[in-house]
Scaffold this active site. Sequence first.
Site, PDB file in Angstrom:
ATOM      1  N   HIS A 222       0.981  -1.314  -0.052  1.00 16.41           N
ATOM      2  CA  HIS A 222       0.136   0.071   0.041  1.00 16.41           C
ATOM      3  C   HIS A 222       0.884   1.316  -0.078  1.00 16.41           C
ATOM      4  CE1 HIS A 222      -3.919   2.004   0.330  1.00 16.41           C
ATOM      5  NE2 HIS A 222      -3.276   3.040   1.203  1.00 16.41           N
ATOM      6  N   ALA A 223       0.584   2.324  -0.910  1.00 20.18           N
ATOM      7  CA  ALA A 223       1.415   3.248  -1.116  1.00 20.18           C
ATOM      8  C   ALA A 223       1.608   3.947   0.168  1.00 20.18           C
ATOM      9  CB  ALA A 223       0.952   4.080  -2.160  1.00 20.18           C
TER      10      ALA A 223
ATOM     11  N   TYR B 243      -9.061  11.603   5.077  1.00 21.38           N
ATOM     12  CA  TYR B 243      -9.390  11.571   3.685  1.00 21.38           C
ATOM     13  C   TYR B 243     -10.621  12.359   3.270  1.00 21.38           C
ATOM     14  CZ  TYR B 243      -5.773   7.998   3.749  1.00 21.38           C
ATOM     15  OH  TYR B 243      -4.492   7.384   3.875  1.00 21.38           O
TER      16      TYR B 243
ATOM     17  N   HIS C  20      -6.421   0.386   5.685  1.00 19.76           N
ATOM     18  CA  HIS C  20      -6.274   1.309   6.807  1.00 19.76           C
ATOM     19  C   HIS C  20      -6.932   0.765   8.135  1.00 19.76           C
ATOM     20  CE1 HIS C  20      -5.935   3.481   3.148  1.00 19.76           C
ATOM     21  NE2 HIS C  20      -5.339   4.607   3.692  1.00 19.76           N
TER      22      HIS C  20
ATOM     23  N   GLU D 198      -3.303  15.075   3.416  1.00 19.96           N
ATOM     24  CA  GLU D 198      -3.893  14.089   2.442  1.00 19.96           C
ATOM     25  C   GLU D 198      -4.303  15.048   1.009  1.00 19.96           C
ATOM     26  OE1 GLU D 198      -2.756  11.017   4.667  1.00 19.96           O
ATOM     27  OE2 GLU D 198      -3.286  10.985   2.541  1.00 19.96           O
TER      28      GLU D 198
ATOM     29  N   HIS E 144      -0.286  11.964  -5.554  1.00 23.92           N
ATOM     30  CA  HIS E 144      -0.755  12.225  -3.933  1.00 23.92           C
ATOM     31  C   HIS E 144       0.419  11.833  -2.956  1.00 23.92           C
ATOM     32  CE1 HIS E 144      -3.537  11.412  -0.803  1.00 23.92           C
ATOM     33  NE2 HIS E 144      -2.500  10.464  -0.172  1.00 23.92           N
ATOM     34  N   GLU E 145       1.102  10.915  -3.083  1.00 21.00           N
ATOM     35  CA  GLU E 145       2.214  10.517  -2.291  1.00 21.00           C
ATOM     36  C   GLU E 145       3.285  11.534  -2.296  1.00 21.00           C
ATOM     37  OE1 GLU E 145       0.328   7.516  -1.348  1.00 21.00           O
ATOM     38  OE2 GLU E 145       1.789   8.462  -0.247  1.00 21.00           O
TER      39      GLU E 145
ATOM     40  N   HIS F  84       2.603  14.452   0.027  1.00 21.09           N
ATOM     41  CA  HIS F  84       3.105  14.436   1.317  1.00 21.09           C
ATOM     42  C   HIS F  84       4.614  14.822   1.351  1.00 21.09           C
ATOM     43  CE1 HIS F  84      -0.378  12.280   2.890  1.00 21.09           C
ATOM     44  NE2 HIS F  84      -0.469  11.239   1.929  1.00 21.09           N
TER      45      HIS F  84
END
Length: 598
Positions: A321-322, A491, A481, A379, A351-352, A355
């Site tokens: 999972h990323a 999220y 999660h 997020e 998305h990553e 972060h």
Amino acid sequence: ERAAEEAAGRRYMRTLDEQRSRTKNRMALASWDYQSNITDYNQERQLQVALEVADQDKEAWKETMTYLWHEFEDPDLKRMFEKYSKLGTAALPEDLNQRLISAINNMQATYAKATICDYKDRTKCDLRVEPEITEIFVESSDAEELKYTWLEWHKAAGAASKADFIEYVNMYNEAAKLNGYDSVAEWWLSEYEESDSEEQFAALWDQVKPLYQQIHAYVRRHLRLFYGDQVVSAKGPIPAHLLGNIWAQSWNNLEKFTRPFPDKPDVDVTAALINQNYTALKIFKTAEEFFVSLNLSGMPDLFWERSIIEKPQDGRDMVCHASAWDFFDGEDFRIKQCTTITSAFFKTTHHEMGHIQYYLQYKDLPVIYRAGANPGFHEAVGDVISLSVDTPKHLRVMGLLEDGPDDLESNINQLYKMGIDKIVFLPFAYLLDLFRYGVFRGTISEEDYNCHFWQLRETLQGVEPPAPRSEQDFDPAAKYHISADVEYMRYYISYIIQFQFHRSLCELAGEYTSGETERLLSNCDIYNSTEAGNALGKMLQLGSSKSWPDAMEALTGQRKMDASGVLEYFQPLYEWLKTENERTGEYIGWEPSTVQYC
Ligand SMILES: C=C(C[SeH])C(=O)N1CCC[C@H]1C(=O)O
Ligand SMILES: [Zn+2]
């Protein structure tokens, strides 16, 4: 006297923050080693480091609590002490902390290692959620194959973790009480800093629910036309296995056969990425280039050396999972993901990297402030960039989308594509933590965990299980999660506030003026705008040093989370769907499910 105490407090805070940087670095390194190579040895080492770090944090906490920081004048020093006064799970006696950490590690390992057999070839039993099961939900339109795959995955990754989940809840609630909270629910909610956060979350849902119901009715119609009314009813909830995603959380993969105007050009970029020989690295470099175009930071050399951007082919077990990691030494930042060349991973990579951008922007703050203004902010960063990247205009700049008309029908298709990703996700994200709030508070008892989970799925999301469920099942843990102890309301909040951020950034970039009709917010692309990038960077540099309303105000001028951004963005789609659903006489909402799950 007090001034001397405050000066001593300020000196103490500097050494404490230095120490916290080292303990968080050690913890991150041990967790990285475990999650990127799941072995008994690495799990044991992660546990040992976690217990040592908990001990060091507890010793430091005892000293921190000797300072009369409530009376300090300096609000910033008080804020730091206040954050350090929350000891966390380290407040547990070592044996209970060990049980908590082991329960989480066991669930993580179960999820990461879970495999099922292939529907067509029952001798092939090495299918994992990434990439094989995800791929089946992208490609298959065989209701029986989807149903089989859904049931097998929920057995292998869900039911298998029920005992560990119960242990986790009990230990975690103990820790909550030792931190002065009634349950973990109040602890998680305290991250949003306002006493009425739960009411705020409910008000957001009330604002967007009508739009969701219109999309739900439209999609149910097209699924009924495709699969027949024996599989999809006219007025009931939608079966969860037909929505293009194993958790039914976003319905992007339905776009190709449900879009409002089918004869317009295809908008999914997967084929283009493959045809243009995109590799995982090229996807990462492309994402980086967007941030640089905004005058934000590129990825440091260490990032490229230490990230894992493709699943290693050495047969190891790992958490695919990323995820994006801060090692709290101001230099080491990494992404770990099992990239495949798809539009989904094109989005996930942005998305990553959002972060990582946040980590880079606040890396010189005291360690205690190196977090999102609230978890939803973290997020939202990457997704805000994707709102520009996903426009036809930008995809054409990238050569990933063929030229096409810019007429109302194309705009509706574009809004629909965004809506079955973003709007559809809201009830899913909201219910995931409504479920866990109930579990932590004990209002949902372990005898009917699964029943309550599906009651929330039916009432909020209008989705039902593909087959009867019982308390031998534990479907929530089939979602990463839940098995990995990652709070999820972040999220839900992100998918609301990212549109407030997008609207402000588009105005700063001169791409849109709120309320204008010539240009659509959904066609705005902030690429190359240093005005927008500088404003975004300023908000990110705040980390959690200021309250989230302060941070939000810095960028948007608003101090409230509200759905005005979402509703402004999707207004043309909402109008079109209401007209279309009226034209076809579609029933809006859903009648109770006839599937037995309680
Ligand atoms: C990509 C990540 C890592 Se923070 C993720 O878990 N997301 C991003 C979208 C929602 C949520 C999910 O996959 O459930
Ligand atoms: Zn994320």
